[in-house]
Design a protein around this motif. Structure first.
Motif, PDB file in Angstrom:
ATOM      1  N   ALA A 294     -13.306  -3.102   2.963  1.00 60.34           N
ATOM      2  CA  ALA A 294     -13.146  -4.511   2.588  1.00 60.34           C
ATOM      3  C   ALA A 294     -11.859  -4.622   1.769  1.00 60.34           C
ATOM      4  N   PRO A 295     -11.309  -5.824   1.631  1.00 61.33           N
ATOM      5  CA  PRO A 295     -10.040  -5.985   0.896  1.00 61.33           C
ATOM      6  C   PRO A 295     -10.155  -5.604  -0.575  1.00 61.33           C
ATOM      7  N   LEU A 296      -9.043  -5.103  -1.120  1.00 60.46           N
ATOM      8  CA  LEU A 296      -8.932  -4.878  -2.558  1.00 60.46           C
ATOM      9  C   LEU A 296      -8.668  -6.208  -3.244  1.00 60.46           C
TER      10      LEU A 296
ATOM     11  N   MET B  13      -0.404  -9.932  -6.485  1.00 60.35           N
ATOM     12  CA  MET B  13      -0.415  -9.272  -5.180  1.00 60.35           C
ATOM     13  C   MET B  13      -1.629  -9.648  -4.327  1.00 60.35           C
ATOM     14  N   ASN B  14      -2.664 -10.210  -4.913  1.00 58.74           N
ATOM     15  CA  ASN B  14      -3.903 -10.494  -4.197  1.00 58.74           C
ATOM     16  C   ASN B  14      -3.724 -11.306  -2.907  1.00 58.74           C
ATOM     17  N   PRO B  15      -2.931 -12.379  -2.900  1.00 56.06           N
ATOM     18  CA  PRO B  15      -2.776 -13.130  -1.629  1.00 56.06           C
ATOM     19  C   PRO B  15      -2.189 -12.284  -0.501  1.00 56.06           C
ATOM     20  N   PHE B  16      -1.321 -11.338  -0.823  1.00 61.10           N
ATOM     21  CA  PHE B  16      -0.694 -10.505   0.201  1.00 61.10           C
ATOM     22  C   PHE B  16      -1.647  -9.467   0.756  1.00 61.10           C
ATOM     23  N   LEU B  17      -2.660  -9.094   0.014  1.00 59.22           N
ATOM     24  CA  LEU B  17      -3.622  -8.086   0.471  1.00 59.22           C
ATOM     25  C   LEU B  17      -4.554  -8.639   1.531  1.00 59.22           C
ATOM     26  N   ARG B  18      -4.621  -9.940   1.671  1.00 57.41           N
ATOM     27  CA  ARG B  18      -5.489 -10.551   2.682  1.00 57.41           C
ATOM     28  C   ARG B  18      -4.807 -10.649   4.045  1.00 57.41           C
ATOM     29  N   LEU B  19      -3.508 -10.378   4.102  1.00 57.94           N
ATOM     30  CA  LEU B  19      -2.775 -10.462   5.359  1.00 57.94           C
ATOM     31  C   LEU B  19      -3.223  -9.330   6.276  1.00 57.94           C
ATOM     32  N   GLN B  20      -3.328  -9.641   7.561  1.00 54.75           N
ATOM     33  CA  GLN B  20      -3.734  -8.630   8.543  1.00 54.75           C
ATOM     34  C   GLN B  20      -2.772  -8.636   9.710  1.00 54.75           C
ATOM     35  N   ALA B  21      -2.578  -7.478  10.280  1.00 57.13           N
ATOM     36  CA  ALA B  21      -1.711  -7.387  11.464  1.00 57.13           C
ATOM     37  C   ALA B  21      -2.394  -8.103  12.615  1.00 57.13           C
ATOM     38  N   GLY B  22      -1.633  -8.837  13.382  1.00 51.84           N
ATOM     39  CA  GLY B  22      -2.209  -9.617  14.461  1.00 51.84           C
ATOM     40  C   GLY B  22      -1.927  -9.014  15.732  1.00 51.84           C
TER      41      GLY B  22
END
Length: 76
Positions: free
Chosen positions: A55-57, A67-76
Motif C-alpha cells: 500500500a502507499p507510504l 512528498m505525499n501527493p507524489f507517492l500516489r502517482l502510478q505508472a500507467g
C-alpha cells in the motif's frame, strides 16, 4: 512514515534504527499494516535497503509531508 499496508525490509548496506531497535546488513524487518515506522539511518554511513510494500507510504514528519501527493502517482 506511516503505511497503510504491510512492509518487508531487508537491510543491504549501512543500517538504521527505530523505536524497536537497530538493524544492520542482512536484517529482515516485517511491519504490519497497523505499525507506524520512523526509521533513522545511522549518522556515520549511508543506508541502503530493499523494501516491499502493499500500500502507499504516507510521510508524517513535517520535513517530508510535501512528498505525499507524489507517492500516489502510478505508472500507467
Amino acid at each position: 512514515h506511516d503505511h497503510r499496508g504491510s512492509e518487508m525490509t531487508l537491510v543491504l548496506q549501512g543500517g538504521f534504527s527505530d523505536d524497536r531497535g537497530s538493524y544492520y546488513p542482512g536484517d529482515f524487518i516485517y511491519r504490519s499494516k497497523n505499525d507506524v515506522h520512523a526509521p533513522r539511518a545511522f549518522a556515520d554511513e549511508d543506508c541502503l535497503c530493499l523494501a516491499v510494500i502493499d500500500a502507499p507510504l504516507r510521510f508524517t514528519g513535517w520535513k517530508y509531508r510535501w512528498m505525499n501527493p507524489f507517492l500516489r502517482l502510478q505508472a500507467g
